[in-house]
Scaffold this active site. Structure first.
Site, PDB file in Angstrom:
ATOM      1  N   TRP A 116      49.782  61.784  30.466  1.00 14.17           N
ATOM      2  CA  TRP A 116      49.216  62.132  31.107  1.00 14.17           C
ATOM      3  C   TRP A 116      48.614  60.721  31.560  1.00 14.17           C
ATOM      4  CZ3 TRP A 116      49.059  66.122  33.691  1.00 14.17           C
ATOM      5  CH2 TRP A 116      49.255  67.068  33.184  1.00 14.17           C
ATOM      6  N   ASP A 155      39.994  60.109  30.307  1.00  7.48           N
ATOM      7  CA  ASP A 155      39.806  61.565  30.676  1.00  7.48           C
ATOM      8  C   ASP A 155      40.406  62.117  29.430  1.00  7.48           C
ATOM      9  OD1 ASP A 155      41.931  63.793  30.492  1.00  7.48           O
ATOM     10  OD2 ASP A 155      43.334  62.720  31.872  1.00  7.48           O
ATOM     11  N   LYS A 175      41.092  74.239  28.118  1.00  5.31           N
ATOM     12  CA  LYS A 175      41.224  73.823  26.896  1.00  5.31           C
ATOM     13  C   LYS A 175      40.517  74.590  25.584  1.00  5.31           C
ATOM     14  CE  LYS A 175      44.382  70.452  28.634  1.00  5.31           C
ATOM     15  NZ  LYS A 175      45.472  70.856  28.980  1.00  5.31           N
TER      16      LYS A 175
END
Ligand code: PMP
Length: 379
Positions: A118, A189, A213
Site C-alpha cells: 500500500w 495511511d 476494516k
C-alpha cells in the site's frame, strides 16, 4: 441465530449462519452493531424513516454525522487543531488527494517510507503530482520490517513524510509510539489499524483510513487533518478533490455516504460502551495477536511468520506452511471448520488472518486450535 458477539452457529440442516470471518476488508463487524443496524433499519429513532431514506441535510442525519465526529474525537482524543472529514473514494483516492493538496507546486520532495504494497501504491500516485523521495525501502528486507522513523534523515523542507502504519497485505506494522516528535509533517495511511489503539494525533498532519476494516462499511474514508495543512493547498484543484471543500461544508458539500457514517456511529458507540475505549481494544488486540504468533513460534518451524518479530502486525497475521499444497489444504480445511477468508494475498502467498477489532478472542482461539490440529495431522 444465537445471540452473542461472534459466531451464531450451525443450523440443523448444516447451514452455517455466521462463521468466523478473517477477511482483510470489508471485514467482520461486531454482531451487536449488525443487530442494532437491523433493528433500526426501517426507522432511525426520531426520523420516522430509514437512515437510507432521509436527506443528508435533515436534522436527523445532522445528528448522525455530529455524533460520528464527536465519538471519533472522544475515542482518539483528537485535539481542536485537527479537523475530521468524511470522504469517499477509498484510501486509494487519498494516495492522489494528499499529494494534490500538499505536494503540488512545492519544490522539496515528499518523503515516502515503503513498507509494503500500500505504501508503494501511495508513492506511485504521488509521483504524478510532484517530486518524491524514497526515504526507506523495505524491498531489501523482503517487506518484513519497518524502520525507526526517528533514525531516518528526512529533508527538513519536505512537505510531508508518508507512512502506512499497517501494511494489510504483508502483515507488518509500526509499533506504538513510532511517530517522531519532530521533523516534517507526518501523513499516515492508517486504513488497517485505525481505532485499534490510541494514537498521539497531535503528531500527525494528516491521517486517513478507509472505514471498511475497523470503522464500519466500505464507501466512507476518514481524514483527520491538522488545520495548518490547509494553508498549503494550491488553488485550482477540482472542488471535490480539495480538502478545503470538506472543511468549509463540514463534509456536506455533496451527499456523503450516509449509511456508512451511521454505521461508524454504531461502531464507535460499541468501542466506547461495550469495549471501554482504545486502551482496552489495544489490550484485546494484543491478546488475540499473541495467540496466533505464539502458535507460529511454538510450531517447530511448521508455521513460519512473514514479518520480523519487531514489525509484527496486530491486525493482519501472515505466515507460510512447508509447501503451497499444505497452504491450500489449510485454507480448505479451515473453511470446512467455518474459519473463513484465510488465504494470503497472492503477492505474499501463504495464510493471512485478519483479526481486526471486531474479531472476538473466541474466534482467534478457534483458529489457534485449528492450527494445532492441522499441524498434528501434517507435520
Ligand atoms: N491502504 C491500506 C493499508 C489498505 O489496507 C487498503 C485496502 N485494503 C487501501 C489502502 C486501499 O483502500 P481502499 O480500497 O479503501 O481504496
Amino acid at each position: 441465530m444465537v445471540a452473542g458477539d461472534g459466531r451464531a452457529g450451525v443450523r440443523e440442516d448444516g447451514y452455517v449462519t455466521r462463521a468466523w470471518n478473517f477477511s482483510a476488508g470489508p471485514a467482520t463487524l461486531p454482531l451487536s452493531v449488525l443487530e442494532r443496524a437491523r433493528d433500526e433499519l426501517l426507522e432511525l429513532p426520531g426520523a420516522a424513516a430509514s437512515v437510507l431514506e432521509i436527506s443528508h441535510r435533515s436534522p436527523a442525519f445532522e445528528a448522525v454525522i455530529d455524533e460520528a465526529e464527536t465519538n471519533l474525537r472522544a475515542l482518539l482524543a483528537i485535539p481542536p487543531t485537527h479537523r475530521v472529514l468524511f470522504l469517499q473514494g477509498g484510501a486509494s483516492l487519498q494516495f492522489s488527494m494528499v499529494p494534490m493538496n500538499l505536494l503540488r507546486g512545492r519544490t522539496a520532495p515528499a518523503e515516502y517510507v515503503l513498507t509494503g504494497s500500500w505504501s508503494k501504491k501511495a508513492l506511485a500516485e504521488a509521483r504524478r503530482e510532484g517530486r518524491v523521495r524514497v526515504a526507506w525501502d523495505g524491498a531489501g528486507t523482503g517487506w518484513r520490517a519497518v524502520p525507526d522513523l526517528s533514525a531516518l534523515a528526512f529533508d527538513a523542507a519536505a512537505p510531508y513524510v508518508h507512512v502506512a502504519s499497517n501494511e494489510t497485505i504483508q502483515g507488518v506494522g509500526f509499533p506504538d509510539g513510532f511517530e517522531p516528535a519532530a521533523g516534517p509533517p507526518l501523513v499516515c495511511d492508517a486504513s488497517s489499524d485505525f481505532l485499534s489503539r490510541p494514537l498521539p494525533v497531535d503528531r500527525y498532519a494528516l491521517l486517513y483510513a478507509g472505514a471498511q476494516k475497523n470503522a464500519g462499511a466500505a464507501g466512507l474514508t476518514l481524514v483527520v487533518l491538522r488545520e495548518d495543512a490547509l494553508a498549503q493547498i494550491p488553488d485550482g484543484l477540482p472542488t471535490m478533490l480539495d480538502f478545503r471543500t470538506f472543511v468549509a461544508h463540514r463534509s456536506l458539500y455533496n451527499t456523503p455516504p450516509t449509511f456508512a457514517i451511521y454505521l461508524l456511529v454504531l461502531v464507535t458507540r460499541w468501542l466506547r460502551d461495550d469495549v471501554g475505549g482504545l486502551e482496552k481494544i489495544r489490550e484485546r488486540n494484543r491478546e488475540k495477536a499473541a495467540l496466533l504468533y505464539d502458535g507460529i513460534d511454538g510450531s517447530e518451524g511448521f508455521y513460519r511468520g512473514h514479518a520480523e518479530v519487531a514489525a509484527r502486525s496486530l491486525m493482519n497475521v501472515t505466515w507460510r506452511l512447508p509447501s503451497e499444497d499444505l497452504e491450500a489444504r489449510f485454507v480448505a480445511d479451515a473453511t470446512r471448520e467455518a474459519l473463513l477468508e484465510l488465504k494470503g494475498h497472492r503477492s505474499v502467498g501463504g495464510i493471512r488472518a485478519s483479526i481486526y477489532n471486531a474479531m472476538p478472542v473466541e474466534g482467534v482461539k478457534d483458529l489457534r486450535t485449528f492450527m494445532e490440529d492441522f499441524r498434528a495431522r501434517h507435520a
